[in-house]
Design a protein around this motif. Sequence first.
Motif, PDB file in Angstrom:
ATOM      1  N   TRP A 203       0.971  -1.283  -0.134  1.00 18.40           N
ATOM      2  CA  TRP A 203       0.115  -0.230  -0.205  1.00 18.40           C
ATOM      3  C   TRP A 203       0.971   1.358  -0.358  1.00 18.40           C
ATOM      4  CZ3 TRP A 203      -4.862  -0.308  -1.607  1.00 18.40           C
ATOM      5  CH2 TRP A 203      -6.056  -1.438  -0.937  1.00 18.40           C
ATOM      6  N   PHE A 204       0.247   2.235  -0.870  1.00 22.91           N
ATOM      7  CA  PHE A 204       0.767   3.298  -0.762  1.00 22.91           C
ATOM      8  C   PHE A 204       0.313   4.572  -1.007  1.00 22.91           C
ATOM      9  CE2 PHE A 204       3.425   0.504  -3.234  1.00 22.91           C
ATOM     10  CZ  PHE A 204       4.619   0.584  -3.000  1.00 22.91           C
ATOM     11  N   LYS A 205       0.251   6.326  -0.187  1.00 27.08           N
ATOM     12  CA  LYS A 205      -0.460   7.117  -0.528  1.00 27.08           C
ATOM     13  C   LYS A 205      -0.981   7.050  -1.006  1.00 27.08           C
ATOM     14  CE  LYS A 205       0.891   7.817   4.427  1.00 27.08           C
ATOM     15  NZ  LYS A 205       1.563   9.094   5.420  1.00 27.08           N
ATOM     16  N   ARG A 206      -1.722   7.988  -1.160  1.00 23.86           N
ATOM     17  CA  ARG A 206      -2.004   8.978  -2.173  1.00 23.86           C
ATOM     18  C   ARG A 206      -2.063  10.526  -2.033  1.00 23.86           C
ATOM     19  NH1 ARG A 206      -7.142   8.267  -6.129  1.00 23.86           N
ATOM     20  NH2 ARG A 206      -5.960   9.014  -7.589  1.00 23.86           N
ATOM     21  N   VAL A 207      -1.275  11.906  -1.737  1.00 26.34           N
ATOM     22  CA  VAL A 207      -1.507  12.678  -1.497  1.00 26.34           C
ATOM     23  C   VAL A 207      -1.281  13.973  -2.453  1.00 26.34           C
ATOM     24  CG1 VAL A 207       0.656  11.359  -0.711  1.00 26.34           C
ATOM     25  CG2 VAL A 207       1.104  12.816  -2.100  1.00 26.34           C
ATOM     26  N   ASN A 208      -1.239  14.958  -1.518  1.00 23.30           N
ATOM     27  CA  ASN A 208      -1.679  15.953  -2.658  1.00 23.30           C
ATOM     28  C   ASN A 208      -0.529  16.898  -2.546  1.00 23.30           C
ATOM     29  OD1 ASN A 208      -5.267  16.355  -1.858  1.00 23.30           O
ATOM     30  ND2 ASN A 208      -4.915  15.797  -0.025  1.00 23.30           N
ATOM     31  N   PHE A 209      -0.311  17.124  -4.498  1.00 17.47           N
ATOM     32  CA  PHE A 209       0.429  18.237  -5.021  1.00 17.47           C
ATOM     33  C   PHE A 209      -0.445  19.460  -4.730  1.00 17.47           C
ATOM     34  CE2 PHE A 209       4.810  16.484  -7.401  1.00 17.47           C
ATOM     35  CZ  PHE A 209       5.066  15.335  -5.724  1.00 17.47           C
ATOM     36  N   ILE A 210      -0.798  20.404  -3.933  1.00 17.10           N
ATOM     37  CA  ILE A 210      -1.416  21.996  -4.463  1.00 17.10           C
ATOM     38  C   ILE A 210      -0.145  22.833  -4.615  1.00 17.10           C
ATOM     39  CG2 ILE A 210      -2.217  23.220  -2.873  1.00 17.10           C
ATOM     40  CD1 ILE A 210      -2.105  21.149  -0.503  1.00 17.10           C
ATOM     41  N   PHE A 211      -1.242  23.345  -5.705  1.00 20.16           N
ATOM     42  CA  PHE A 211       0.212  24.414  -6.475  1.00 20.16           C
ATOM     43  C   PHE A 211      -0.915  25.946  -6.294  1.00 20.16           C
ATOM     44  CE2 PHE A 211       0.728  20.903  -8.876  1.00 20.16           C
ATOM     45  CZ  PHE A 211       1.981  20.733  -8.959  1.00 20.16           C
ATOM     46  N   TYR A 212       0.454  26.663  -5.556  1.00 17.12           N
ATOM     47  CA  TYR A 212      -0.339  27.982  -4.468  1.00 17.12           C
ATOM     48  C   TYR A 212       0.613  29.039  -5.407  1.00 17.12           C
ATOM     49  CZ  TYR A 212      -0.770  31.858  -1.349  1.00 17.12           C
ATOM     50  OH  TYR A 212      -0.999  32.995  -0.614  1.00 17.12           O
ATOM     51  N   ALA A 213      -0.338  30.132  -5.452  1.00 20.26           N
ATOM     52  CA  ALA A 213       0.066  31.897  -7.216  1.00 20.26           C
ATOM     53  C   ALA A 213       0.869  31.949  -5.785  1.00 20.26           C
ATOM     54  CB  ALA A 213      -1.288  32.080  -7.306  1.00 20.26           C
ATOM     55  N   GLY A 214       0.748  31.852  -4.977  1.00 17.92           N
ATOM     56  CA  GLY A 214       1.582  33.034  -4.107  1.00 17.92           C
ATOM     57  C   GLY A 214       0.250  34.120  -3.795  1.00 17.92           C
ATOM     58  N   ASP A 215       1.104  34.709  -2.340  1.00 16.19           N
ATOM     59  CA  ASP A 215       0.089  35.955  -1.645  1.00 16.19           C
ATOM     60  C   ASP A 215       0.695  37.361  -2.256  1.00 16.19           C
ATOM     61  OD1 ASP A 215      -1.371  38.328  -0.829  1.00 16.19           O
ATOM     62  OD2 ASP A 215       0.067  38.038   1.341  1.00 16.19           O
ATOM     63  N   VAL A 216       0.444  37.133  -3.781  1.00 16.77           N
ATOM     64  CA  VAL A 216       0.130  38.037  -4.938  1.00 16.77           C
ATOM     65  C   VAL A 216      -0.890  39.083  -5.465  1.00 16.77           C
ATOM     66  CG1 VAL A 216       2.263  37.179  -5.557  1.00 16.77           C
ATOM     67  CG2 VAL A 216       0.898  36.045  -6.396  1.00 16.77           C
ATOM     68  N   ASP A 217      -0.137  40.059  -6.218  1.00 13.47           N
ATOM     69  CA  ASP A 217      -1.785  40.518  -6.399  1.00 13.47           C
ATOM     70  C   ASP A 217      -1.895  40.895  -8.036  1.00 13.47           C
ATOM     71  OD1 ASP A 217       1.095  42.294  -7.228  1.00 13.47           O
ATOM     72  OD2 ASP A 217       0.622  44.041  -6.601  1.00 13.47           O
ATOM     73  N   ARG A 218      -2.843  41.165  -8.610  1.00 13.09           N
ATOM     74  CA  ARG A 218      -2.748  41.471 -10.222  1.00 13.09           C
ATOM     75  C   ARG A 218      -2.961  39.844 -10.602  1.00 13.09           C
ATOM     76  NH1 ARG A 218       2.296  45.190 -11.125  1.00 13.09           N
ATOM     77  NH2 ARG A 218       2.593  44.101  -9.230  1.00 13.09           N
ATOM     78  N   LEU A 219      -3.523  38.896 -10.165  1.00  8.61           N
ATOM     79  CA  LEU A 219      -3.361  37.738  -9.970  1.00  8.61           C
ATOM     80  C   LEU A 219      -5.196  37.242 -10.998  1.00  8.61           C
ATOM     81  CD1 LEU A 219      -2.023  35.253 -10.207  1.00  8.61           C
ATOM     82  CD2 LEU A 219      -4.055  34.509  -7.592  1.00  8.61           C
ATOM     83  N   ASN A 220      -4.851  36.584 -11.568  1.00  5.48           N
ATOM     84  CA  ASN A 220      -6.508  36.275 -12.979  1.00  5.48           C
ATOM     85  C   ASN A 220      -6.799  34.780 -12.711  1.00  5.48           C
ATOM     86  OD1 ASN A 220      -6.083  38.768 -15.119  1.00  5.48           O
ATOM     87  ND2 ASN A 220      -4.272  37.595 -15.297  1.00  5.48           N
ATOM     88  N   GLY A 221      -8.021  34.333 -11.602  1.00  9.72           N
ATOM     89  CA  GLY A 221      -8.298  33.593 -11.957  1.00  9.72           C
ATOM     90  C   GLY A 221      -7.892  33.361  -9.815  1.00  9.72           C
ATOM     91  N   ASN A 222      -8.368  31.613 -10.135  1.00 14.59           N
ATOM     92  CA  ASN A 222      -7.673  30.939  -8.755  1.00 14.59           C
ATOM     93  C   ASN A 222      -6.375  31.258  -8.706  1.00 14.59           C
ATOM     94  OD1 ASN A 222     -10.782  30.375  -8.874  1.00 14.59           O
ATOM     95  ND2 ASN A 222     -10.013  28.327  -9.675  1.00 14.59           N
ATOM     96  N   ASP A 223      -6.507  31.103  -7.004  1.00 20.34           N
ATOM     97  CA  ASP A 223      -4.772  31.327  -6.880  1.00 20.34           C
ATOM     98  C   ASP A 223      -4.286  29.483  -6.013  1.00 20.34           C
ATOM     99  OD1 ASP A 223      -6.630  30.676  -4.356  1.00 20.34           O
ATOM    100  OD2 ASP A 223      -4.991  32.403  -3.276  1.00 20.34           O
ATOM    101  N   THR A 224      -5.424  28.614  -6.108  1.00 21.64           N
ATOM    102  CA  THR A 224      -4.810  27.253  -5.467  1.00 21.64           C
ATOM    103  C   THR A 224      -5.415  26.418  -6.226  1.00 21.64           C
ATOM    104  OG1 THR A 224      -4.073  28.425  -3.421  1.00 21.64           O
ATOM    105  CG2 THR A 224      -4.488  26.222  -3.457  1.00 21.64           C
ATOM    106  N   TYR A 225      -4.979  25.238  -6.970  1.00 24.48           N
ATOM    107  CA  TYR A 225      -5.208  24.233  -6.985  1.00 24.48           C
ATOM    108  C   TYR A 225      -4.246  23.032  -6.726  1.00 24.48           C
ATOM    109  CZ  TYR A 225      -6.611  26.758 -11.007  1.00 24.48           C
ATOM    110  OH  TYR A 225      -7.607  28.248 -11.876  1.00 24.48           O
TER     111      TYR A 225
END
Length: 433
Positions: A203-225
């Motif tokens: 057995w192996f884990k299924r883990v989350n790979f989280i992609f975060y835009a950071g605490d930044v301005d001028r972002l278009n759309g979501n900041d996390t996937y």
Amino acid sequence: MKKLLSKTAAFVSAAIIASSSSAAVFSAYAEDTAESTGVTITFDVSGEGVEFGTKTDPTVFDPVENATYISIPEGSLTKEGYHFNGWTYDGVYAYQKGDVFLVPEEILKQDKDVVLRPVWSSSAKDTVYHNVTYVTDFYGEPIERPEWLKDFKCSEGQVVAPDMTMIIIDNAYARGWFCGDIQINYNQKIIMPDHDIELTPQWFKRVNFIFYAGDVDRLNGNDTYSFLKNENSQTELAAADRFSRNGFNLTGWLSDYDGETYAPGATVNIPNVDVTFTAVWTPKTYTVVFKSGVSGINNVKIKGDTDTAIQCPDIERDGYRLTGWKFEDKTYKVGEDFVIPGAAPGLGISLDAVWTEEIPESQNPEILKGDANLDGKVSISDSVAILQYIANSSKYSLNAQAMENADVDGEAGVTGKDAAMIQYLDAGIITEL
């Protein structure tokens, strides 16, 4: 230090996941073991009654020197009363034609030669077959067994090649098996002993790979996937277009697992914990265009990076004075710093010249503070003229005299405050400008 990107680990994982690409990863393995000179791999074909198969070239079983791996040759052996099933170096794992045998690291380090011996099973009619049973549980707790997972039988010496189809439950997955203390990884095979065996999942884990835009301005759309990934395998990181930010390029991913920065799209190993990758941003370089708006007068182009300042240039036009450069709702004076704000993807940055017609002194009427429309009086119409100029100076321009008359609030430049002062005068709140 823990690493997501390791050549040796990458090779082992790739060999486990995709045996069909083994030729492509051999060079990576050889590079990792460059400090080792390799060993001699010998095929033991000397047993009593052992002969080469009728279509086998004996030279395919010649010793291989200075080797870190070998592809098992196509040839076969024969022995009366037995079936030839492949080769083994330890009596546990079996290797058949076309399989890749990797010399174990501990043997390479000890510089020991390897002898591969034939694996035989009886061909007698009364041969006893033993059960190979899959026991599907999750750390002792039974789970529903997949319909496609079928038990089977083997006789002593036959090769056991377990079903390696992945089993997925909740946040875990199984790929590979244990036979007691023997670990059977993807594409590995073992030799059947003289008794029944049970196979239990790895057995192996299924883990989350989280992609975060950071605490930044001028972002278009979501900041996390977030994406579920399988431990002990490999994956490609998100591409550079996963996030969109005005004025910046996404040039890397900073991992909170090992502190390393990886390129977008890089292939990494998946650990047994969740990992957050924070975007690394690099300012874009723009060619800012200062548009004259007049045929025959060239535009001015100045390069600069997002959030850096450039100076607004001066250009000349007969009969006119350059009042400034308009960007969105603000007009910048000649020589004033313009901080490049960054544009939406695919767009550039430009400023439009604001021209004021110069009136010869002989035609200059007497200065009348507040008379922005030059009708010889001060009224609410002058306030309207100022507001129109502020909103669209190209369409509702004011000449030099009008600009001088309109500036009544005591501060340099024509702004909404000047329009408000004229409104106060018209309403009787103040008596003079």
